[in-house]
Scaffold this active site. Sequence first.
Site, PDB file in Angstrom:
ATOM      1  N   GLY A 125      42.013  55.595  39.993  1.00 14.75           N
ATOM      2  CA  GLY A 125      42.629  55.263  41.275  1.00 14.75           C
ATOM      3  C   GLY A 125      42.190  53.929  41.837  1.00 14.75           C
ATOM      4  O   GLY A 125      42.392  53.629  43.004  1.00 14.75           O
ATOM      5  N   LEU A 128      43.071  49.506  38.366  1.00 14.87           N
ATOM      6  CA  LEU A 128      42.725  48.724  37.174  1.00 14.87           C
ATOM      7  C   LEU A 128      43.524  49.216  35.962  1.00 14.87           C
ATOM      8  O   LEU A 128      43.140  49.021  34.814  1.00 14.87           O
ATOM      9  CB  LEU A 128      41.219  48.799  36.903  1.00 14.87           C
ATOM     10  CG  LEU A 128      40.332  48.285  38.048  1.00 14.87           C
ATOM     11  CD1 LEU A 128      38.860  48.491  37.739  1.00 14.87           C
ATOM     12  CD2 LEU A 128      40.596  46.803  38.335  1.00 14.87           C
ATOM     13  N   SER A 129      44.634  49.874  36.252  1.00 13.55           N
ATOM     14  CA  SER A 129      45.609  50.253  35.224  1.00 13.55           C
ATOM     15  C   SER A 129      45.121  51.284  34.229  1.00 13.55           C
ATOM     16  O   SER A 129      45.342  51.160  33.024  1.00 13.55           O
ATOM     17  CB  SER A 129      46.111  49.011  34.462  1.00 13.55           C
ATOM     18  OG  SER A 129      46.793  48.189  35.331  1.00 13.55           O
ATOM     19  N   ASP A 175      50.841  45.171  33.343  1.00 12.68           N
ATOM     20  CA  ASP A 175      49.691  46.023  33.028  1.00 12.68           C
ATOM     21  C   ASP A 175      49.690  46.438  31.556  1.00 12.68           C
ATOM     22  O   ASP A 175      48.666  46.353  30.868  1.00 12.68           O
ATOM     23  CB  ASP A 175      49.692  47.281  33.905  1.00 12.68           C
ATOM     24  CG  ASP A 175      49.733  46.943  35.382  1.00 12.68           C
ATOM     25  OD1 ASP A 175      49.500  45.770  35.733  1.00 12.68           O
ATOM     26  OD2 ASP A 175      50.013  47.853  36.190  1.00 12.68           O
TER      27      ASP A 175
HETATM   28  C1  GLA Z   1      51.186  47.023  39.600  1.00 12.25           C
HETATM   29  C2  GLA Z   1      52.363  47.017  38.620  1.00 12.25           C
HETATM   30  C3  GLA Z   1      52.504  45.655  37.938  1.00 12.25           C
HETATM   31  C4  GLA Z   1      52.526  44.519  38.966  1.00 12.25           C
HETATM   32  C5  GLA Z   1      51.378  44.662  39.968  1.00 12.25           C
HETATM   33  C6  GLA Z   1      51.462  43.654  41.088  1.00 12.25           C
HETATM   34  O1  GLA Z   1      49.980  46.866  38.906  1.00 12.25           O
HETATM   35  O2  GLA Z   1      52.201  48.023  37.651  1.00 12.25           O
HETATM   36  O3  GLA Z   1      53.664  45.653  37.127  1.00 12.25           O
HETATM   37  O4  GLA Z   1      53.775  44.463  39.618  1.00 12.25           O
HETATM   38  O5  GLA Z   1      51.329  45.954  40.538  1.00 12.25           O
HETATM   39  O6  GLA Z   1      51.273  42.367  40.606  1.00 12.25           O
END
Ligand code: GLA
Length: 394
Positions: A125, A128-129, A175
Amino acid sequence: MDFERLLGRFSELYGSGGDCRKFFAPGRVNLIGEHTDYNGGNVFPCALNLGTYAVVRRRTDRNNRLYSMNFPELGIIEFSLDGMRYQPEHDWANYPKGVLVEFQKRGVELTAGWDMLFAGTIPSGAGLSSSASIEVLAAVIARAYTGASFDGVQLALIGQAAENSFIGVKCGIMDQFASSMGMKNHAILLDCNSLIFSYVPFSTAGYALVIANTNKRRELTDSQYNQRRRECQQGLACLQTRLPIKTLAELDVATLTANRDAISDRIVFRRVRHAVSENQRTLAAVAALEKNNLRAFGELMRQSHVSLRDDYEVTGHELDSLVSAAWLHPGCIGARMTGAGFGGCTVNLVAEDQLGDFIVRTGDEYTALTGLTAEFYTVSAGDGARELEHPDDR
Ligand code: GLA
């Protein structure tokens, strides 16, 4: 990662024997270029040395069993390769499931399922993807076993498609691209319109790359995110009555200003101004980095945050407090929010010899402003998703 422990748990859950393979996909931090990806602009992320690991064994039937060390309370999640659909109770396992669906959609025959054990080192959460890393990890696993000939860019697109259609979040490509294509000690300059990219050495001699977590729960993120996308589309449609453009990234700020009256809605104008100015800042920041001018890079990070705060309005009290606390510290040459916003993390460039003091003083100031406790992680740019074969990879 302690693979002895993971393999031990794997055997407890699924039984021992058979050929287990190990995989990894990183999370990402975006250095600059925020909310530009879905506007056809440039982004400049790097993959992290934090991410999601998996131990995997092929089955002989069409069943799948998935378990995460991070969500033990969910137990083993099971689903068949036939009739895969989004199931809320399957929680995080919907990400790999969505990826398998995308493989099927692209004509890859899935002949047998898998037993999988996942373990992530990304704080959950935090923006950081971690979800993109699970998607890309699943794509690398499915490619390894099916022999599908997708390259790393295609795996990123598969992960994004799973997120867009199966999960229902209309994210851009950044991401998944960073997770799939990362390179150690490099950041990636990616043009999200053409998907043309280059690796830029990210050498910050004397400075540490520090991620600070606001520990503010991200709320309403998806709906606000989708709303920003709509506002940008609205702005683009207004400008297209005057200008032959396909994306906002084709504009520069001077052209936008000259056509200001094409957009009557003040809020929409500000959203567009962010997308356009951020795209220019990203290119300027990469140029500064290539000249080893880290201070100029840091100043552009500051301007990026101001634009995300005032024009795009995706920061909020916690991110603004953590960034302004960092700006006050003499050892910090750049700080901004990173990722979608509305909570999550900031990214900072901090003089190595002042790191300890930075963490204490910025943390204290943040607590004084918000009552929350920030967490700090010193990170470095790592490699993209891969099967782990070498002891060094552990
Ligand atoms: C999230 C989305 C990305 C990008 C960012 C903002 O991480 O998954 O695709 O749009 O926000 O830069």
